[in-house]
Scaffold this motif. Structure first.
Motif, short mmCIF file in Angstrom:
data_model
loop_
_atom_site.label_atom_id
_atom_site.label_comp_id
_atom_site.label_asym_id
_atom_site.label_seq_id
_atom_site.Cartn_x
_atom_site.Cartn_y
_atom_site.Cartn_z
N GLU A 153 19.52 -34.24 -58.11
CA GLU A 153 19.80 -34.27 -59.55
C GLU A 153 21.20 -33.75 -59.87
N ASP A 154 21.61 -32.67 -59.21
CA ASP A 154 22.96 -32.14 -59.43
C ASP A 154 24.02 -33.19 -59.10
N PHE A 155 23.82 -33.89 -57.99
CA PHE A 155 24.78 -34.92 -57.57
C PHE A 155 24.82 -36.08 -58.56
N VAL A 156 23.65 -36.58 -58.94
CA VAL A 156 23.60 -37.71 -59.88
C VAL A 156 24.21 -37.31 -61.21
N TRP A 157 23.86 -36.14 -61.74
CA TRP A 157 24.39 -35.68 -63.02
C TRP A 157 25.91 -35.58 -62.99
N ALA A 158 26.45 -35.01 -61.91
CA ALA A 158 27.90 -34.83 -61.79
C ALA A 158 28.64 -36.16 -61.65
N ASN A 159 27.93 -37.20 -61.22
CA ASN A 159 28.58 -38.49 -60.96
C ASN A 159 27.96 -39.64 -61.74
N LEU A 160 27.31 -39.33 -62.85
CA LEU A 160 26.57 -40.34 -63.62
C LEU A 160 27.45 -41.50 -64.06
N LYS A 161 28.63 -41.21 -64.54
CA LYS A 161 29.54 -42.26 -65.02
C LYS A 161 30.02 -43.12 -63.85
N GLU A 162 30.41 -42.47 -62.76
CA GLU A 162 30.93 -43.20 -61.61
C GLU A 162 29.84 -44.03 -60.91
N LEU A 163 28.63 -43.50 -60.81
CA LEU A 163 27.55 -44.20 -60.11
C LEU A 163 26.95 -45.34 -60.91
N PHE A 164 26.69 -45.08 -62.19
CA PHE A 164 25.92 -46.03 -63.00
C PHE A 164 26.62 -46.47 -64.29
N GLY A 165 27.78 -45.92 -64.58
CA GLY A 165 28.47 -46.26 -65.82
C GLY A 165 27.76 -45.71 -67.05
N LEU A 166 27.04 -44.58 -66.88
CA LEU A 166 26.26 -44.00 -67.98
C LEU A 166 26.92 -42.75 -68.55
N ILE A 167 26.65 -42.51 -69.82
CA ILE A 167 27.15 -41.33 -70.51
C ILE A 167 26.05 -40.26 -70.45
N PRO A 168 26.33 -39.10 -69.85
CA PRO A 168 25.31 -38.04 -69.77
C PRO A 168 24.88 -37.56 -71.15
N LEU A 169 23.59 -37.33 -71.31
CA LEU A 169 23.06 -36.86 -72.58
C LEU A 169 22.34 -35.53 -72.40
N LYS A 170 21.26 -35.52 -71.62
CA LYS A 170 20.47 -34.30 -71.39
C LYS A 170 19.92 -34.30 -69.97
N ARG A 171 19.72 -33.08 -69.47
CA ARG A 171 19.05 -32.87 -68.17
C ARG A 171 17.79 -32.08 -68.40
N GLN A 172 16.75 -32.38 -67.61
CA GLN A 172 15.51 -31.63 -67.70
C GLN A 172 15.02 -31.56 -69.15
N TYR A 173 14.95 -32.72 -69.79
CA TYR A 173 14.57 -32.83 -71.20
C TYR A 173 13.05 -32.74 -71.34
#
Length: 94
Positions: A19-39
């Motif tokens: 999760e730490d890795f995906v969150w830190a690289n969300l834009k690069e991996l999937f082109g997504l804008i981070p919103l919330k973690r552990q919601y």
């Protein structure tokens, strides 16, 4: 981030590392804008909420191992999020 080598492949040591890795690289991996973690929603926790460029909500449920119930889990999150969004829209009209 901890990685473990298993045979010819690599695996994250824990789901939290994944999760730490995906969150830190969300834009690069999937082109997504981070919103919330552990919601937290209705007694459940979504790993990652993000937005597409067109503002469409994306729910990511990360698994570090095979889980055959992932579809049911995501369906529960989706239903709970739909209810929450509908309630927020209703509250704003009051």
């Amino acid at each position: 981030m901890n990685l473990i080598k298993r045979g010819n492949s690599w695996k994250f040591a824990t789901e939290a590392d994944l999760e730490d890795f995906v969150w830190a690289n969300l834009k690069e991996l999937f082109g997504l804008i981070p919103l919330k973690r552990q919601y937290y929603i209705k007694g459940q926790i979504c790993d990652v909420l993000a937005l597409r460029e067109n503002k469409q909500l994306v729910v990511l449920e990360l698994k570090n191992a095979e889980d055959r119930y992932i579809v049911q889990q995501l369906t529960r999150y989706y239903d709970a999020l739909l209810v929450e969004v509908a309630l927020e829209k209703w509250r704003k009209r009051l």
